[in-house]
Design an enzyme around this catalytic site. Sequence first.
Site, short mmCIF file in Angstrom:
data_model
loop_
_atom_site.label_atom_id
_atom_site.label_comp_id
_atom_site.label_asym_id
_atom_site.label_seq_id
_atom_site.Cartn_x
_atom_site.Cartn_y
_atom_site.Cartn_z
N ASP A 109 11.64 5.51 -8.87
CA ASP A 109 11.50 5.94 -10.27
C ASP A 109 11.84 7.52 -10.38
OD1 ASP A 109 10.20 3.85 -10.70
OD2 ASP A 109 7.93 4.86 -11.05
N LYS A 124 -0.31 -4.02 -3.30
CA LYS A 124 -1.74 -3.26 -3.12
C LYS A 124 -1.81 -2.14 -3.88
CE LYS A 124 -4.95 -2.28 0.37
NZ LYS A 124 -5.13 -0.69 0.42
N SER A 157 0.73 -1.29 0.09
CA SER A 157 -0.03 -0.05 0.01
C SER A 157 0.81 1.18 0.09
CB SER A 157 -0.93 -0.09 1.30
OG SER A 157 -1.85 1.06 1.05
#
Length: 477
Positions: free
Chosen positions: A311, A325, A300
């Site tokens: 990234d 999730k 999550s």
Amino acid sequence: MNKFGEKAMKQRRTTVVVVMLLLLVGGFAGGRLSILLQYPIVKDKAFGNLSYAYNEIMHDYLNGAQSKALVDGAAEGMVGSLQDPYSVYLSEDKGEAYVQSYQDHFVGIGVEIRQQDGAFIIDSVIKGAPAEKAKLLKEDEIVSIDGKSVQGWTFDELKEKLQGKSGSTVTLQVNRSGKTMTMKVVRGDVPVLTVYSEMKAGGIGEITISRFAEKTADEFDAAIKSLQKKGMKSLLLDLRGNPGGLLNPTIEIANRFVPKDKTIVQVVYKGEKRVLTHKSTQKEPWTLPIAILVDAHTASSAEVLTAALKDTAGAQVVGEKTFGKGIVQNFNQLKDGSVLKLTEAQWRTPDGQWIHKKGIDPNVVVAAPDYALLPRLDAGLKLTVGDYGDKVVTVQKMLQTIGYDTGQGSGIYDAATSEAVRSFQQKESLPVTGDMNDLTAYRVLTKLMDKYKVEDPQRNKAMELLQAAESGAAANK
């Protein structure tokens, strides 16, 4: 009055009656429309079935029923029918407990307790909590609470007696090294900490986030500042086992590392009717190397932070693929304290990837050692020669890992296993019985944890990468 006057009077009366009827009909229709708009469930044909069942139960059920319980049960069943493990209706006290789980404190005495061979032992005392002020210590055994013996109680019963209103007093009788003592503790606010930090060798600052709650970002900022004062040269962020939590503190933490105006996460609602793009508001560029530890239980919001730093901030992600999730729940607390938690959106990583049921791949895959994945042994454990099963297998593997020979380790508690337990008990100054009980299992688990702290291959690999990155950065200056 002439006949024309009488006729006019009758017409006026008729008009008044018609107007009254129209007003009544209009009022009824308006009221019905208002009900339909406010409670659209009334329009559903199946609502009649629900209403019928409610009336029948209230009027005719033999044992009687409470209206509130029926309505709560209907709400729970309705959300349950979605077959979504993340959407749930929590009535009153359960709802209150859920909301409080994200707050930065709770009211109590501030101890962590383990159950050991039928006794309740204080495993740790939370710093700054009422228990610490009352001088309760780790390994104290709670014998009674407010004059009532705790023998035979469950954890929930014990918890209920320890909690109470702030400022109220609870009297504990504890056994400390064979001596019985009476301690009075004034209940108060107990801090709930979600961030832990430590300076490692080579200037590596390590921060562990257990979950994302109301004050996690504030705790994180304080940890960063403390490590910076100690000369931090690189950052190791441990998100292993982090189940996620609130999104806002996650974004606040990401702001520190993600370059300004770069995307942190995109939250996409049903039918893409609303797309929220959270962009970084970074104030100062982050220049130190970062590594993140993840595993199959990183989920999550912890995945949101991992993806964002991987990234856009050049973080090295080390460990195992995350849980996956990629959906978002919003929760609302109702007037009676009940909570409706509902899946309402999904999220994309900064590079546009959906991760739900897929997870995030680490840059460097490092598996945890097999012994780190062994199940915990439940309280009330009693194993002796002749017993067999999964618990015996777990005990044998644990003993083998810390250097005790259990023979073939076939899942049967045999003479070799008993002798291994006797050897361990003797070395640890425990009662030597050859049987496995809670106390012995607790000591075995402690030895395993000590071994893992030293050998942890995921942490060691991440530290190796950070040291190399820091050396490379120093060489380029």
